[in-house]
Design a protein around this motif. Sequence first.
Motif, PDB file in Angstrom:
ATOM      1  N   ASP A 268       8.830 -46.908  29.884  1.00 49.04           N
ATOM      2  CA  ASP A 268       8.214 -47.284  28.615  1.00 49.04           C
ATOM      3  C   ASP A 268       7.961 -48.787  28.553  1.00 49.04           C
ATOM      4  OD1 ASP A 268       8.258 -44.676  27.891  1.00 49.04           O
ATOM      5  OD2 ASP A 268       9.954 -44.833  26.523  1.00 49.04           O
ATOM      6  N   MET A 269       7.206 -49.187  27.536  1.00 49.21           N
ATOM      7  CA  MET A 269       6.780 -50.584  27.432  1.00 49.21           C
ATOM      8  C   MET A 269       7.947 -51.539  27.232  1.00 49.21           C
ATOM      9  SD  MET A 269       4.028 -52.382  24.864  1.00 49.21           S
ATOM     10  CE  MET A 269       5.230 -52.564  23.548  1.00 49.21           C
ATOM     11  N   CYS A 270       9.013 -51.113  26.555  1.00 51.12           N
ATOM     12  CA  CYS A 270      10.126 -52.030  26.294  1.00 51.12           C
ATOM     13  C   CYS A 270      10.767 -52.495  27.595  1.00 51.12           C
ATOM     14  CB  CYS A 270      11.155 -51.361  25.391  1.00 51.12           C
ATOM     15  SG  CYS A 270      11.727 -49.762  25.976  1.00 51.12           S
ATOM     16  N   TYR A 271      10.880 -51.609  28.581  1.00 52.89           N
ATOM     17  CA  TYR A 271      11.445 -52.005  29.874  1.00 52.89           C
ATOM     18  C   TYR A 271      10.466 -52.896  30.634  1.00 52.89           C
ATOM     19  CZ  TYR A 271      14.584 -48.185  28.711  1.00 52.89           C
ATOM     20  OH  TYR A 271      15.473 -47.356  28.059  1.00 52.89           O
ATOM     21  N   PHE A 272       9.189 -52.594  30.513  1.00 55.14           N
ATOM     22  CA  PHE A 272       8.173 -53.438  31.152  1.00 55.14           C
ATOM     23  C   PHE A 272       8.224 -54.855  30.596  1.00 55.14           C
ATOM     24  CE2 PHE A 272       3.805 -55.139  30.858  1.00 55.14           C
ATOM     25  CZ  PHE A 272       3.522 -55.262  32.211  1.00 55.14           C
ATOM     26  N   VAL A 273       8.370 -55.005  29.284  1.00 56.93           N
ATOM     27  CA  VAL A 273       8.454 -56.342  28.679  1.00 56.93           C
ATOM     28  C   VAL A 273       9.710 -57.067  29.155  1.00 56.93           C
ATOM     29  CG1 VAL A 273       8.638 -57.599  26.505  1.00 56.93           C
ATOM     30  CG2 VAL A 273       7.071 -55.658  26.695  1.00 56.93           C
ATOM     31  N   ASN A 274      10.817 -56.366  29.277  1.00 56.90           N
ATOM     32  CA  ASN A 274      12.039 -56.996  29.785  1.00 56.90           C
ATOM     33  C   ASN A 274      11.845 -57.536  31.201  1.00 56.90           C
ATOM     34  OD1 ASN A 274      14.854 -56.654  28.196  1.00 56.90           O
ATOM     35  ND2 ASN A 274      13.437 -55.048  27.563  1.00 56.90           N
ATOM     36  N   VAL A 275      11.133 -56.792  32.022  1.00 56.02           N
ATOM     37  CA  VAL A 275      10.864 -57.261  33.394  1.00 56.02           C
ATOM     38  C   VAL A 275       9.986 -58.513  33.371  1.00 56.02           C
ATOM     39  CG1 VAL A 275       9.751 -56.668  35.579  1.00 56.02           C
ATOM     40  CG2 VAL A 275      11.185 -54.979  34.413  1.00 56.02           C
ATOM     41  N   VAL A 276       8.949 -58.510  32.533  1.00 55.12           N
ATOM     42  CA  VAL A 276       8.050 -59.668  32.465  1.00 55.12           C
ATOM     43  C   VAL A 276       8.784 -60.898  31.940  1.00 55.12           C
ATOM     44  CG1 VAL A 276       5.927 -60.547  31.443  1.00 55.12           C
ATOM     45  CG2 VAL A 276       6.034 -58.173  32.196  1.00 55.12           C
ATOM     46  N   VAL A 277       9.692 -60.722  30.977  1.00 53.23           N
ATOM     47  CA  VAL A 277      10.476 -61.849  30.464  1.00 53.23           C
ATOM     48  C   VAL A 277      11.341 -62.446  31.568  1.00 53.23           C
ATOM     49  CG1 VAL A 277      12.342 -62.480  28.885  1.00 53.23           C
ATOM     50  CG2 VAL A 277      10.451 -61.072  28.073  1.00 53.23           C
ATOM     51  N   ILE A 278      11.975 -61.592  32.378  1.00 58.20           N
ATOM     52  CA  ILE A 278      12.796 -62.094  33.491  1.00 58.20           C
ATOM     53  C   ILE A 278      11.927 -62.838  34.500  1.00 58.20           C
ATOM     54  CG2 ILE A 278      14.217 -61.364  35.449  1.00 58.20           C
ATOM     55  CD1 ILE A 278      15.305 -59.127  33.689  1.00 58.20           C
TER      56      ILE A 278
END
Length: 460
Positions: A197-207
Amino acid sequence: MVDSDDLALERSVSALEPGEATYEDAYSTDPAILSEPASPTLSPRLVPNILTQLSFSLDAFISQNLDEELTELPLLATQVYNNLRSDLSKTKHQLKHHVGTTKRQIRHQVDHTANNLKSQVDTSIMIWKKNMKKASVVRFMDKVAFTLGMFECCCTPWLVSQHPEWIPFVHTSQVVLLVAVRYFLYKKKSWHFFLLDMCYFVNVVVILYLYVFPQSQALLGAVWLLSLGPLAFAIVTWRNSLVLHSLDKVTSVYIHMSPPIALYVVRWLYPDPDHTRYPALKGMDVLPTVSSLMAAIALYLTWQVAYYVFVVVRQREKIEAGKRVTSYTWLLNDPKGGMISKAAHTFGAKYSIITFMAMQLVYTFVTCLFALLLYRNFKLNTLFLVGLFNVSVWNGACYYMEVFSKQYEKQLSMLAAEVTSAVAANQLAQANNGEHPRQEEAEEASLANEQKSEADKKND
């Protein structure tokens, strides 16, 4: 060609004086010679001649035998070679058979040992699972989870105020740990597509921004809008609850709340006035509206297209067969018929996924607009994060009071029923124990009467 030794021999024989006997004379069968009287002594010149003849005879004998031996040598060598080859073949076959037998024995022992170990491990896992399902163990684990969750809630504000430079590392380490644990737990239930889902994708991009591209202003604008926009508002939209004893619910809150907190610290509290650690903040007092929105929407569309192709389309058969569960199927097939599910079915079930994707795009764009304001105002940003935390706490309180309390009420009712049945059983046992002495007394009285009557008959 005449040999020089033969010429010398002929000269010596021809040079004999008259009256001397020769070697041939000694072995002659001529009657004339045999009739002559034998000489009492050999001539001194006759001895070398005899030795020479013996030497020639011996050489001829040795030469003849050597030729015979040389003729037989190839046959003998061939026979020895064949014997050696046969012995080597037999030895090779024996060794091969022995090695094959040994390998089979070793393989059998290894398989037997592996099966025993597997059986022991399976038994240990079954015992562990059985113990983990015990009420006492479950309560203990809930207490541990609640304590750790409360410790996290207390430590995070302290770190933000006292050591803000630690927040990015703490965020990254905890997100990686929680998501890894969730993957293993969801994999057993075939829920692991939720992690796309998008929430995990955003966490990866933040890292990626924090550690790989800290100098990219475009990436800074995109992750700020996506984190403080749709990701943060998901706590309200999806009713994330801070239930401290539930690892699953704590993880859901954390992956939506932690990236906004990390970026909030980097933007306002990070102790680096020259922005050497995060160079993208230089001259970025205000996010450029158009470029930031375009970068954020571009990242969102990248994820949405990839998700639609690799999950919705390519995994359609597994999803429709119930072998995989996604957030789309979970939401759109909600039996309670929530508001979002009803809106997604506006144009029918056939277009529900496309309708939901369009709704999510609008939701992302609107929340990103609000995130632009948060980048400009420290107080507004702080109040927003505090408000999100309070919403998660309120949702957790509702869960405890409305859901968890009912479970405890059910458990208390079951406990009361067990106590009632135990009291009734105890009373029945006491009643039975009170009747037994009376029965024994009656039996003893009847036995005494019978004995007395028999004694009376004997006396009569």
